[in-house]
Design a protein around this motif. Structure first.
Motif, mmCIF file in Angstrom:
data_model
loop_
_atom_site.group_PDB
_atom_site.id
_atom_site.type_symbol
_atom_site.label_atom_id
_atom_site.label_comp_id
_atom_site.label_asym_id
_atom_site.label_seq_id
_atom_site.Cartn_x
_atom_site.Cartn_y
_atom_site.Cartn_z
ATOM 1 N N UNK A 146 -12.999 -9.909 -17.307
ATOM 2 C CA UNK A 146 -14.167 -9.355 -17.989
ATOM 3 C C UNK A 146 -14.569 -8.056 -17.316
ATOM 4 N N UNK A 147 -14.941 -7.065 -18.128
ATOM 5 C CA UNK A 147 -15.328 -5.758 -17.610
ATOM 6 C C UNK A 147 -16.605 -5.303 -18.295
ATOM 7 N N UNK A 148 -17.286 -4.357 -17.680
ATOM 8 C CA UNK A 148 -18.506 -3.814 -18.267
ATOM 9 C C UNK A 148 -18.153 -2.777 -19.334
ATOM 10 N N UNK A 149 -19.023 -2.666 -20.327
ATOM 11 C CA UNK A 149 -18.830 -1.676 -21.389
ATOM 12 C C UNK A 149 -19.754 -0.494 -21.157
ATOM 13 N N UNK A 150 -19.276 0.726 -21.431
ATOM 14 C CA UNK A 150 -20.125 1.910 -21.276
ATOM 15 C C UNK A 150 -21.115 2.031 -22.427
ATOM 16 N N UNK A 151 -21.973 3.041 -22.355
ATOM 17 C CA UNK A 151 -23.025 3.204 -23.357
ATOM 18 C C UNK A 151 -22.517 3.789 -24.666
ATOM 19 N N UNK A 152 -21.400 4.516 -24.632
ATOM 20 C CA UNK A 152 -20.878 5.150 -25.842
ATOM 21 C C UNK A 152 -20.155 4.169 -26.742
ATOM 22 N N UNK A 153 -19.844 4.615 -27.964
ATOM 23 C CA UNK A 153 -19.204 3.731 -28.939
ATOM 24 C C UNK A 153 -17.706 3.603 -28.728
ATOM 25 N N UNK A 154 -17.068 4.610 -28.102
ATOM 26 C CA UNK A 154 -15.619 4.623 -27.901
ATOM 27 C C UNK A 154 -14.893 4.316 -29.208
ATOM 28 N N UNK A 155 -15.192 5.110 -30.212
ATOM 29 C CA UNK A 155 -14.659 4.881 -31.549
ATOM 30 C C UNK A 155 -13.230 5.375 -31.680
ATOM 31 N N UNK A 156 -12.608 4.998 -32.789
ATOM 32 C CA UNK A 156 -11.260 5.482 -33.101
ATOM 33 C C UNK A 156 -11.259 6.995 -33.229
ATOM 34 N N UNK A 157 -12.339 7.546 -33.778
ATOM 35 C CA UNK A 157 -12.428 9.006 -33.915
ATOM 36 C C UNK A 157 -12.385 9.695 -32.555
ATOM 37 N N UNK A 158 -13.026 9.078 -31.546
ATOM 38 C CA UNK A 158 -12.997 9.660 -30.207
ATOM 39 C C UNK A 158 -11.604 9.541 -29.586
ATOM 40 N N UNK A 159 -10.909 8.453 -29.871
ATOM 41 C CA UNK A 159 -9.534 8.315 -29.393
ATOM 42 C C UNK A 159 -8.652 9.402 -29.987
ATOM 43 N N UNK A 160 -8.845 9.699 -31.257
ATOM 44 C CA UNK A 160 -8.104 10.777 -31.921
ATOM 45 C C UNK A 160 -8.370 12.103 -31.227
ATOM 46 N N UNK A 161 -9.631 12.339 -30.885
ATOM 47 C CA UNK A 161 -10.007 13.577 -30.210
ATOM 48 C C UNK A 161 -9.365 13.683 -28.832
ATOM 49 N N UNK A 162 -9.355 12.568 -28.082
ATOM 50 C CA UNK A 162 -8.752 12.567 -26.747
ATOM 51 C C UNK A 162 -7.262 12.899 -26.827
#
Length: 359
Positions: A278-294
């Motif tokens: 188990x890990x902590x989640x950050x405040x952002x949404x980490x969406x598919x759109x952001x993965x595309x941008x990365x």
């Protein structure tokens, strides 16, 4: 058409729309360019009857897309709801392009959106010179769609102030827009409808009134259900963006895409892919759109400052920027993830080193 960075959907995929329309013999609602079946084929991909390949525009549940299309063939408006990055805007554009051949009748919702953006405004120079007249009136995108029997799009509906939202009630229920200044009204032509999008993280900003909610059918767009589905979506969009940005297709690296998607999904879900940690989640949404941008940013780095092959160094900065939105809390979450998860994966040693240099 002049060279543009991003063409509208109906321009970019004109050949596909033409091929579908040419051999589409199924029933079409009034003023629709394609039948509902052909619209679904355009959105989800397939093959036109003449053999023209139709590229998929949306990778997701076929039933959800069919429900959305069927809604637009009725007197109910469509509300696409979901977390950021679930392709709400993307899907609304392609639905409008396939149905009415025009995806540009768009209202961008913000906290400053005025009622004139939904109803109509005035050319004040002409209004002062001539008084109220049809020529002095400035039609909104919604009004233009009513007059042509087209699809109007409203982005981020819940960002619009509540009193402005309510201007839609008469339009959606009566299919009429009164113009008291001219003692007249505009009645919508058959085919008119509205596609609105809303971010379900914005609930409470400007909630829809009960009266307005009743005018919409809601389709919730989910995040991709598994890693491979999300990888496929990212690959598709990265390839399309690469073409428009003149980035070489050879720079696309599916292994690096899979690593980025895995990082996003694990942080989003709060657990590693094998379910053991188990890990902590950050405040952002980490969406598919952001993965595309990365990934796209990584390709640009590899293309212009490397040898064209995307490596860990090329995506590390994008990952850091996507995860660490809050410089205090998210930084702790990211450091813990790097130490407890990434560091323990031997094939990811290059990613661990690249990311640690930025923390």
């Amino acid at each position: 058409m002049t060279d543009v960075l991003r063409a509208h959907a109906e321009q970019q995929h004109a050949d596909e729309l033409t091929a579908l329309a040419k051999s589409d013999d199924r029933p079409r609602p009034p003023h629709w360019k394609l039948s509902p079946w052909a619209v679904a084929t355009y959105v989800l991909g397939g093959e036109a009857p003449d053999g023209t390949p139709i590229t998929p525009k949306y990778l997701g549940s076929r039933r959800l897309v069919e429900v959305a299309i069927a809604t637009l063939a009725t007197d109910r408006a469509l509300l696409l709801l979901g977390v950021p990055g679930t392709a709400k805007t993307w899907l609304s554009e392609h639905l409008a392009a396939a149905i009415s051949g025009d995806s540009t009748q768009l209202v961008q919702g913000t906290s400053g959106t005025a009622e004139e953006s939904i109803r109509y405004g005035w050319n004040y120079a002409r209004l002062l010179a001539e008084g109220p007249s049809p020529k002095a009136m400035v039609a909104s995108p919604v009004l233009r769609a009513m007059e042509t029997g087209g699809i109007a799009r409203i982005e981020e509906l819940t960002r619009i102030p509540s009193d402005v939202q309510d201007a839609l009630i008469t339009i959606l229920s009566e299919k009429t827009l009164p113009i008291p200044e001219l003692d007249s009204e505009v009645q919508a032509r058959p085919g008119f409808n509205v596609i609105a999008t809303a971010n379900d993280r914005d609930r409470g900003v400007n909630d829809l009134s009960a009266a307005l909610k009743r005018r919409f059918n809601v389709v919730v767009l989910p995040l991709p259900g598994d890693t491979e589905s999300e990888v496929a979506i990212v690959r598709l969009r990265v390839r399309q963006l690469g073409e428009s940005l003149r980035l070489p297709a050879a720079a696309e690296d599916v292994d690096e895409i899979r690593r980025v998607v895995t990082v996003f999904r694990e942080l989003r879900d709060g657990v590693t892919g094998d379910g053991r940690t188990k890990i902590k989640s950050p405040s952002g949404s980490l969406s598919t759109a952001e993965a595309i941008s990365v990934v796209t940013n990584g390709i640009a780095l590899a293309t212009h400052f490397g040898d064209g092959v995307v490596r860990a160094d090329d995506v590390a900065a994008g990952l850091h920027g996507a995860v660490v939105k809050d410089p205090v809390q998210d930084r702790i979450v990211w450091q813990e993830y790097l130490e407890t998860v990434v560091r323990e994966r031997k094939p990811w040693s290059d990613l661990y080193r690249a990311c640690r240099e930025l923390v």
